[in-house]
Design a protein around this motif. Structure first.
Motif, PDB file in Angstrom:
ATOM      1  N   ALA A 120       0.840  -1.210   0.000  1.00 49.77           N
ATOM      2  CA  ALA A 120       0.000   0.000   0.000  1.00 49.77           C
ATOM      3  C   ALA A 120       0.871   1.254   0.000  1.00 49.77           C
ATOM      4  CB  ALA A 120      -0.889  -0.016   1.244  1.00 49.77           C
ATOM      5  N   ASP A 121       0.233   2.399  -0.202  1.00 53.67           N
ATOM      6  CA  ASP A 121       0.933   3.683  -0.117  1.00 53.67           C
ATOM      7  C   ASP A 121       1.229   3.937   1.365  1.00 53.67           C
ATOM      8  OD1 ASP A 121       1.717   6.293   0.055  1.00 53.67           O
ATOM      9  OD2 ASP A 121       0.064   7.106  -1.158  1.00 53.67           O
ATOM     10  N   GLN A 122       2.507   3.859   1.735  1.00 53.16           N
ATOM     11  CA  GLN A 122       2.895   3.935   3.155  1.00 53.16           C
ATOM     12  C   GLN A 122       2.586   5.307   3.770  1.00 53.16           C
ATOM     13  OE1 GLN A 122       4.272   0.874   4.696  1.00 53.16           O
ATOM     14  NE2 GLN A 122       3.223   0.343   2.808  1.00 53.16           N
ATOM     15  N   ALA A 123       2.419   6.321   2.925  1.00 50.44           N
ATOM     16  CA  ALA A 123       2.096   7.651   3.442  1.00 50.44           C
ATOM     17  C   ALA A 123       0.596   7.824   3.639  1.00 50.44           C
ATOM     18  CB  ALA A 123       2.632   8.718   2.495  1.00 50.44           C
ATOM     19  N   ASP A 124      -0.162   6.783   3.281  1.00 45.01           N
ATOM     20  CA  ASP A 124      -1.619   6.905   3.308  1.00 45.01           C
ATOM     21  C   ASP A 124      -2.259   5.636   3.879  1.00 45.01           C
ATOM     22  OD1 ASP A 124      -4.037   8.206   2.764  1.00 45.01           O
ATOM     23  OD2 ASP A 124      -4.179   7.348   0.745  1.00 45.01           O
ATOM     24  N   LEU A 125      -1.579   5.018   4.854  1.00 45.89           N
ATOM     25  CA  LEU A 125      -2.041   3.703   5.340  1.00 45.89           C
ATOM     26  C   LEU A 125      -3.475   3.719   5.876  1.00 45.89           C
ATOM     27  CD1 LEU A 125       0.931   1.939   7.158  1.00 45.89           C
ATOM     28  CD2 LEU A 125      -0.088   1.447   4.920  1.00 45.89           C
ATOM     29  N   LYS A 126      -3.819   4.793   6.584  1.00 49.16           N
ATOM     30  CA  LYS A 126      -5.160   4.864   7.172  1.00 49.16           C
ATOM     31  C   LYS A 126      -6.233   4.740   6.086  1.00 49.16           C
ATOM     32  CE  LYS A 126      -7.940   8.129   9.814  1.00 49.16           C
ATOM     33  NZ  LYS A 126      -7.865   9.390  10.580  1.00 49.16           N
ATOM     34  N   ASN A 127      -6.059   5.504   5.010  1.00 49.51           N
ATOM     35  CA  ASN A 127      -7.061   5.474   3.939  1.00 49.51           C
ATOM     36  C   ASN A 127      -6.987   4.185   3.128  1.00 49.51           C
ATOM     37  OD1 ASN A 127      -8.310   7.989   4.440  1.00 49.51           O
ATOM     38  ND2 ASN A 127      -6.451   8.971   3.665  1.00 49.51           N
ATOM     39  N   GLU A 128      -5.784   3.654   2.965  1.00 53.51           N
ATOM     40  CA  GLU A 128      -5.639   2.388   2.242  1.00 53.51           C
ATOM     41  C   GLU A 128      -6.400   1.276   2.985  1.00 53.51           C
ATOM     42  OE1 GLU A 128      -4.570   2.690  -0.811  1.00 53.51           O
ATOM     43  OE2 GLU A 128      -2.407   2.264  -0.884  1.00 53.51           O
ATOM     44  N   VAL A 129      -6.247   1.261   4.300  1.00 54.17           N
ATOM     45  CA  VAL A 129      -6.941   0.248   5.106  1.00 54.17           C
ATOM     46  C   VAL A 129      -8.455   0.473   5.028  1.00 54.17           C
ATOM     47  CG1 VAL A 129      -7.346  -0.502   7.503  1.00 54.17           C
ATOM     48  CG2 VAL A 129      -5.001  -0.301   6.622  1.00 54.17           C
ATOM     49  N   ALA A 130      -8.868   1.736   5.086  1.00 55.33           N
ATOM     50  CA  ALA A 130     -10.306   2.034   5.000  1.00 55.33           C
ATOM     51  C   ALA A 130     -10.873   1.556   3.661  1.00 55.33           C
ATOM     52  CB  ALA A 130     -10.541   3.532   5.172  1.00 55.33           C
ATOM     53  N   ARG A 131     -10.104   1.729   2.600  1.00 60.38           N
ATOM     54  CA  ARG A 131     -10.576   1.308   1.269  1.00 60.38           C
ATOM     55  C   ARG A 131     -10.781  -0.197   1.197  1.00 60.38           C
ATOM     56  NH1 ARG A 131      -8.019   6.136  -0.784  1.00 60.38           N
ATOM     57  NH2 ARG A 131      -5.887   5.462  -0.534  1.00 60.38           N
ATOM     58  N   VAL A 132      -9.812  -0.967   1.723  1.00 58.84           N
ATOM     59  CA  VAL A 132      -9.990  -2.429   1.632  1.00 58.84           C
ATOM     60  C   VAL A 132     -11.052  -2.923   2.606  1.00 58.84           C
ATOM     61  CG1 VAL A 132      -7.774  -3.040   0.579  1.00 58.84           C
ATOM     62  CG2 VAL A 132      -7.926  -2.900   3.069  1.00 58.84           C
ATOM     63  N   GLU A 133     -11.198  -2.229   3.715  1.00 57.64           N
ATOM     64  CA  GLU A 133     -12.265  -2.613   4.663  1.00 57.64           C
ATOM     65  C   GLU A 133     -13.624  -2.431   3.990  1.00 57.64           C
ATOM     66  OE1 GLU A 133     -11.912  -0.963   8.625  1.00 57.64           O
ATOM     67  OE2 GLU A 133     -13.627  -2.114   9.333  1.00 57.64           O
ATOM     68  N   GLU A 134     -13.764  -1.311   3.319  1.00 54.25           N
ATOM     69  CA  GLU A 134     -15.027  -1.030   2.626  1.00 54.25           C
ATOM     70  C   GLU A 134     -15.275  -2.026   1.482  1.00 54.25           C
ATOM     71  OE1 GLU A 134     -15.413   3.066   1.243  1.00 54.25           O
ATOM     72  OE2 GLU A 134     -16.953   2.247  -0.114  1.00 54.25           O
ATOM     73  N   ALA A 135     -14.188  -2.476   0.884  1.00 53.88           N
ATOM     74  CA  ALA A 135     -14.313  -3.413  -0.238  1.00 53.88           C
ATOM     75  C   ALA A 135     -14.576  -4.843   0.223  1.00 53.88           C
ATOM     76  CB  ALA A 135     -13.043  -3.367  -1.085  1.00 53.88           C
ATOM     77  N   GLY A 136     -14.567  -5.073   1.547  1.00 56.43           N
ATOM     78  CA  GLY A 136     -14.933  -6.391   2.053  1.00 56.43           C
ATOM     79  C   GLY A 136     -13.760  -7.278   2.455  1.00 56.43           C
ATOM     80  N   ALA A 137     -12.609  -6.688   2.757  1.00 57.67           N
ATOM     81  CA  ALA A 137     -11.474  -7.496   3.228  1.00 57.67           C
ATOM     82  C   ALA A 137     -11.840  -8.177   4.542  1.00 57.67           C
ATOM     83  CB  ALA A 137     -10.253  -6.600   3.441  1.00 57.67           C
ATOM     84  N   ASP A 138     -11.242  -9.337   4.786  1.00 61.22           N
ATOM     85  CA  ASP A 138     -11.538 -10.080   6.018  1.00 61.22           C
ATOM     86  C   ASP A 138     -10.550  -9.775   7.131  1.00 61.22           C
ATOM     87  OD1 ASP A 138     -13.791 -11.904   5.147  1.00 61.22           O
ATOM     88  OD2 ASP A 138     -12.298 -12.209   3.567  1.00 61.22           O
ATOM     89  N   MET A 139      -9.336  -9.459   6.781  1.00 64.08           N
ATOM     90  CA  MET A 139      -8.354  -9.020   7.776  1.00 64.08           C
ATOM     91  C   MET A 139      -7.260  -8.231   7.082  1.00 64.08           C
ATOM     92  SD  MET A 139      -7.255 -12.780   8.972  1.00 64.08           S
ATOM     93  CE  MET A 139      -6.270 -13.905   8.038  1.00 64.08           C
ATOM     94  N   ILE A 140      -6.436  -7.585   7.890  1.00 70.25           N
ATOM     95  CA  ILE A 140      -5.335  -6.777   7.338  1.00 70.25           C
ATOM     96  C   ILE A 140      -4.021  -7.496   7.641  1.00 70.25           C
ATOM     97  CG2 ILE A 140      -4.122  -4.549   7.460  1.00 70.25           C
ATOM     98  CD1 ILE A 140      -6.935  -4.302   6.286  1.00 70.25           C
ATOM     99  N   HIS A 141      -3.262  -7.781   6.587  1.00 72.71           N
ATOM    100  CA  HIS A 141      -1.982  -8.479   6.746  1.00 72.71           C
ATOM    101  C   HIS A 141      -0.865  -7.442   6.895  1.00 72.71           C
ATOM    102  CE1 HIS A 141       0.627 -12.028   6.162  1.00 72.71           C
ATOM    103  NE2 HIS A 141       1.416 -11.229   5.461  1.00 72.71           N
ATOM    104  N   ILE A 142      -0.135  -7.554   8.005  1.00 78.82           N
ATOM    105  CA  ILE A 142       0.930  -6.584   8.290  1.00 78.82           C
ATOM    106  C   ILE A 142       2.270  -7.312   8.307  1.00 78.82           C
ATOM    107  CG2 ILE A 142       1.773  -4.851   9.924  1.00 78.82           C
ATOM    108  CD1 ILE A 142      -1.116  -4.625  10.988  1.00 78.82           C
ATOM    109  N   ASP A 143       3.126  -6.972   7.348  1.00 75.72           N
ATOM    110  CA  ASP A 143       4.428  -7.622   7.227  1.00 75.72           C
ATOM    111  C   ASP A 143       5.472  -6.863   8.012  1.00 75.72           C
ATOM    112  OD1 ASP A 143       4.055  -9.864   5.387  1.00 75.72           O
ATOM    113  OD2 ASP A 143       3.361  -8.309   4.004  1.00 75.72           O
ATOM    114  N   VAL A 144       6.109  -7.590   8.924  1.00 74.92           N
ATOM    115  CA  VAL A 144       7.142  -6.986   9.762  1.00 74.92           C
ATOM    116  C   VAL A 144       8.476  -7.643   9.406  1.00 74.92           C
ATOM    117  CG1 VAL A 144       7.939  -6.718  12.143  1.00 74.92           C
ATOM    118  CG2 VAL A 144       5.476  -6.630  11.624  1.00 74.92           C
TER     119      VAL A 144
END
Ligand code: DX5
Ligand code: ZN
Length: 227
Positions: A12-36
């Motif tokens: 995702a766009d690292q400068a816009d993570l909040k909105n990127e997450v909101a977009r996939v949540e709205e699109a019906g994602a089941d969870m958010i994968h966070i790579d560390v």
């Protein structure tokens, strides 16, 4: 049955993570994968506990934290406290005993533990003996570190083998790396229950239709696969 879709915010766009997450949540994602990743286990440095903590405040979706780090024991508590719901550690850096310790810590916090395998790693000899300790098996289908790499179909026999070994036990089988609209059907047919998708969702222009396209493929495939 439904296959879960877990967008990987590494793409995702690292400068816009909040909105990127909101977009996939709205699109019906089941969870958010966070790579560390720590620059040692994988040749890249990415997000840490503070990212998890900030995202916890902006989404209701479960946070699926994939630790590609050499010493998960040093950071486990911090990722749990930050709000990780599933914390996945790599088989290359844990032994049977450590996995059991992680299981105690994670399960007493009411969270889930995943075990991950790099493409070249085979199932550990203790896999069956420790099945009761894990909730998820992550089959990495690219070498760890970067989003946007090519899917390695050579991991699919390992997925099939682990599904057979696990038998009736409830376990999520997550495939992570290079998953897209074209290969999702093949992966679901083998038995994956969670698809991680980074570039094929966040780098396609329209995040919503990219995710929905993968959803259509998984739904269609599940309907076609005999029960
Ligand atoms: C690789 C990561 C994956 C990857 C997924 O190190 O564990 O989660 O970012 O992204 P794509 O789907 O772009 O391969
Ligand atoms: Zn990952």
């Amino acid at each position: 049955m439904k296959v879960k879709i877990a967008p990987s915010i590494l793409a995702a766009d690292q400068a816009d993570l909040k909105n990127e997450v909101a977009r996939v949540e709205e699109a019906g994602a089941d969870m958010i994968h966070i790579d560390v990743s720590d620059g040692h286990f994988a040749p890249n440095i990415s997000m840490g506990p503070d990212t998890v903590k900030s995202l916890r405040n902006v989404t209701r979706l479960p946070l699926d934290v994939h630790l590609m780090i050499e010493e998960p024991e040093k950071f486990l508590d911090r990722f749990l406290d930050a709000g990780g719901d599933i914390v996945t550690v790599h088989a290359e850096v844990v032994d049977e005993k450590r996995l059991r310790d992680f299981s105690r810590t994670i399960h007493s916090a009411g969270k889930k533990l995943g075990l991950a395998l790099k493409p070249s790693t085979t199932l550990p000899s203790w896999f069956q003996a420790r099945l009761e300790n894990i909730d998820l098996l992550l089959i990495l289908s690219v070498n760890p570190g970067f989003a946007g790499q090519q899917f390695m179909p050579s991991v699919l026999p390992k997925l099939a083998e682990s599904i057979k070994l696990v038998g009736d036990r409830q376990l999520e089988f997550e495939v992570d790396g290079g998953v897209d609209q074209r290969n999702a059907a093949q992966i679901v047919k083998v038995g994956a229950t969670v698809l991680v998708a980074g570039a094929s969702i966040f780098r396609k222009g329209d995040v919503k239709s990219a995710l929905q396209e993968i959803r259509n493929v998984t739904d269609r495939t599940i309907r076609e696969v005999p029960a």
